[in-house]
Design a protein around this motif. Sequence first.
Motif, PDB file in Angstrom:
ATOM      1  N   ALA A   1       0.770  -1.344  -0.086  1.00 55.78           N
ATOM      2  CA  ALA A   1      -0.139   0.069   0.120  1.00 55.78           C
ATOM      3  C   ALA A   1       0.930   1.209  -0.026  1.00 55.78           C
ATOM      4  O   ALA A   1       1.839   1.433   0.636  1.00 55.78           O
ATOM      5  CB  ALA A   1      -0.966   0.019   1.102  1.00 55.78           C
ATOM      6  N   GLY A   2       0.443   2.104  -0.768  1.00 52.87           N
ATOM      7  CA  GLY A   2       1.313   3.370  -1.043  1.00 52.87           C
ATOM      8  C   GLY A   2       2.850   3.220  -1.413  1.00 52.87           C
ATOM      9  O   GLY A   2       3.752   3.794  -1.032  1.00 52.87           O
ATOM     10  N   SER A   3       3.041   2.381  -2.454  1.00 55.31           N
ATOM     11  CA  SER A   3       4.381   1.711  -2.771  1.00 55.31           C
ATOM     12  C   SER A   3       5.313   2.805  -3.146  1.00 55.31           C
ATOM     13  O   SER A   3       6.469   2.761  -2.761  1.00 55.31           O
ATOM     14  CB  SER A   3       4.335   0.687  -3.835  1.00 55.31           C
ATOM     15  OG  SER A   3       5.467   0.088  -3.890  1.00 55.31           O
ATOM     16  N   SER A   4       4.739   3.903  -3.663  1.00 55.15           N
ATOM     17  CA  SER A   4       5.657   4.939  -4.115  1.00 55.15           C
ATOM     18  C   SER A   4       6.143   5.709  -2.970  1.00 55.15           C
ATOM     19  O   SER A   4       6.983   6.649  -3.389  1.00 55.15           O
ATOM     20  CB  SER A   4       5.053   5.765  -5.169  1.00 55.15           C
ATOM     21  OG  SER A   4       3.589   6.389  -4.248  1.00 55.15           O
ATOM     22  N   SER A   5       5.861   5.609  -2.025  1.00 57.70           N
ATOM     23  CA  SER A   5       6.506   6.187  -0.725  1.00 57.70           C
ATOM     24  C   SER A   5       6.675   5.244   0.645  1.00 57.70           C
ATOM     25  O   SER A   5       6.788   5.791   1.706  1.00 57.70           O
ATOM     26  CB  SER A   5       5.262   7.318  -0.160  1.00 57.70           C
ATOM     27  OG  SER A   5       5.298   8.477  -1.025  1.00 57.70           O
ATOM     28  N   ASN A   6       6.498   3.928   0.319  1.00 58.43           N
ATOM     29  CA  ASN A   6       6.772   3.110   1.382  1.00 58.43           C
ATOM     30  C   ASN A   6       7.935   2.200   0.928  1.00 58.43           C
ATOM     31  O   ASN A   6       7.715   1.338  -0.091  1.00 58.43           O
ATOM     32  CB  ASN A   6       5.332   2.164   1.318  1.00 58.43           C
ATOM     33  CG  ASN A   6       5.136   1.401   2.590  1.00 58.43           C
ATOM     34  OD1 ASN A   6       6.246   0.992   3.306  1.00 58.43           O
ATOM     35  ND2 ASN A   6       4.073   1.128   2.832  1.00 58.43           N
ATOM     36  N   PRO A   7       8.893   1.851   1.800  1.00 61.04           N
ATOM     37  CA  PRO A   7       9.976   1.133   1.698  1.00 61.04           C
ATOM     38  C   PRO A   7       9.738  -0.284   1.981  1.00 61.04           C
ATOM     39  O   PRO A   7      10.489  -1.445   1.694  1.00 61.04           O
ATOM     40  CB  PRO A   7      11.012   1.806   2.571  1.00 61.04           C
ATOM     41  CG  PRO A   7      10.273   2.223   3.477  1.00 61.04           C
ATOM     42  CD  PRO A   7       9.055   2.560   3.226  1.00 61.04           C
ATOM     43  N   ARG A   8       8.389  -0.706   2.505  1.00 58.05           N
ATOM     44  CA  ARG A   8       8.392  -2.211   3.087  1.00 58.05           C
ATOM     45  C   ARG A   8       8.007  -2.845   2.150  1.00 58.05           C
ATOM     46  O   ARG A   8       7.201  -2.798   1.213  1.00 58.05           O
ATOM     47  CB  ARG A   8       7.360  -1.917   4.406  1.00 58.05           C
ATOM     48  CG  ARG A   8       7.889  -1.342   5.460  1.00 58.05           C
ATOM     49  CD  ARG A   8       6.983  -0.672   6.636  1.00 58.05           C
ATOM     50  NE  ARG A   8       7.460  -0.162   7.397  1.00 58.05           N
ATOM     51  CZ  ARG A   8       8.089   1.154   7.435  1.00 58.05           C
ATOM     52  NH1 ARG A   8       7.863   1.835   6.389  1.00 58.05           N
ATOM     53  NH2 ARG A   8       8.596   1.672   8.662  1.00 58.05           N
TER      54      ARG A   8
END
Length: 496
Positions: free
Chosen positions: A462-469
């Motif tokens: 979720a929110g991959s463009s701002s999420n490093p997980r």
Amino acid sequence: MISKKYLSKLALPVFLFMVAVGMVSCSEDEPIIGSDLLKKDRIDVDSDSGLSFKAYTLSDESFLPKEANTLLAGGVNSEKFGASKAGFVSQLRLMQGSPLDTLQVDSAFVVLYFKGMIGDSLANQKIRVYEINNPLDLQTNYPEDFRPSLKTEIASMDFNKTSLVDVMRGDKVNLDTTKTFKFETLVDGKVVVKDTSKLPLLKFDTIRVEELQLRIPLKQDVVEYFKNADKTHFSSSEAFLNFFKGIYVETESPEGKGAIYEFSVLSQKAARSGIRFHLSYRNEEKKTETKYYEDKDGDGIYKEATFVSYPTYEYGFRVQDFSIRLNRFEHDQAGADIEQFFDKTDQEGDVVYAQGMLGSKIKIQAEGLNDYLKEKGKIAINKASLRLSVVDTLDVPLRLEIFALDDEGNEIALPDSEISPLLVNGFYSSKEKEYVFNIQNYLQEIVDNEDKLDNGLIIRTAGSSSNPRSVVVENPKVGDPKEEKRIKLTLTYTKL
């Protein structure tokens, strides 16, 4: 099919009803609300549909949103996902006319507000900040590996998690639990000294994270560059953006595991992210002198001393809501576990990979789903849960997103998401070590429309463009020793 207009009117009551159902039906053994009013032979539960899922790891190529609320910087090396780097580019906005030419600059930093991180907190990295050459354009679609043309480096430092500064305490965060302190306080013009040994320090995780900053010292020639700039450059936001196009932040590739840092830019306390100058009025009219006593020689004799201070002032250029700001990523899967399955739709693995920072996404498709539902006849689906078990629980995303594929292969929202994103769930359960999606309305559309085909589902961080997980999902087949961890569909329905 129900129209979107009608759905929008139903959204709130349906959502509240579904929340109530979820609260009392969190277990598969819990009865469905209203089931006591129906004949028992009309309700059926497939606790395991028995369907096999094809699952693939695909590259997640997307254009970057230009209003990221979380900016990423750092690098990690992973046996599962390979080497990844993150950086960001952002415009800075003018606060007001510049006082830099009239006041003394005591210090200047590029300030970033810490939000979170993944990786090794003690891994050392070099972070660099550059002025960019060309303006950012709101109409341009920037790819995930976009790297702007750079003009000059304006700030740099070596850092790890202990380099973060706690704004409230004004000191660096110390990961040790004890340390010897010496307090000196001024009481009635005299110094009172207290020696305290083994005073417990605040542990890192007890400090409110939005109060932590990374302060990267601005180079002195850059300070002079701003001080000597023509005042017309500070007359308006447009004039300033023409003068200073923005900043680009990146780190050098780390040795060892590394870390990715998350920085908040638009929360109330992070609203001053950007370039910050600490200024003072250095003239005799503004000077304040304070008398105190100090043991300079360490011989126990306290001699009178004078502390001179001046009124201070803070000034800077901020990342604001109207600033174009976007992350950029680099991924190298060579030699990592993901490589053997990456973008290979002719080869299934016993695991699949959803990598944050637009690294990879998962495509799944249930074999024979349309026939399976057709065999049920006329039914109303009460509950449909898609379950994904995870391999490793370290740094996994709080939530995964799910999308359907249309006949052209485009990603579209599930009908459940159109009612409310919360209906789909997708949150991680640390107890069960799995993600669960509610796809009730997606399957009901297939039941109600003979021409509608299941083209598969896409799942990503979720929110991959701002999420490093990132997360690795189990995908064993029927008959495998780990069969219980395979992707499952459970169905509760009423025969009509």
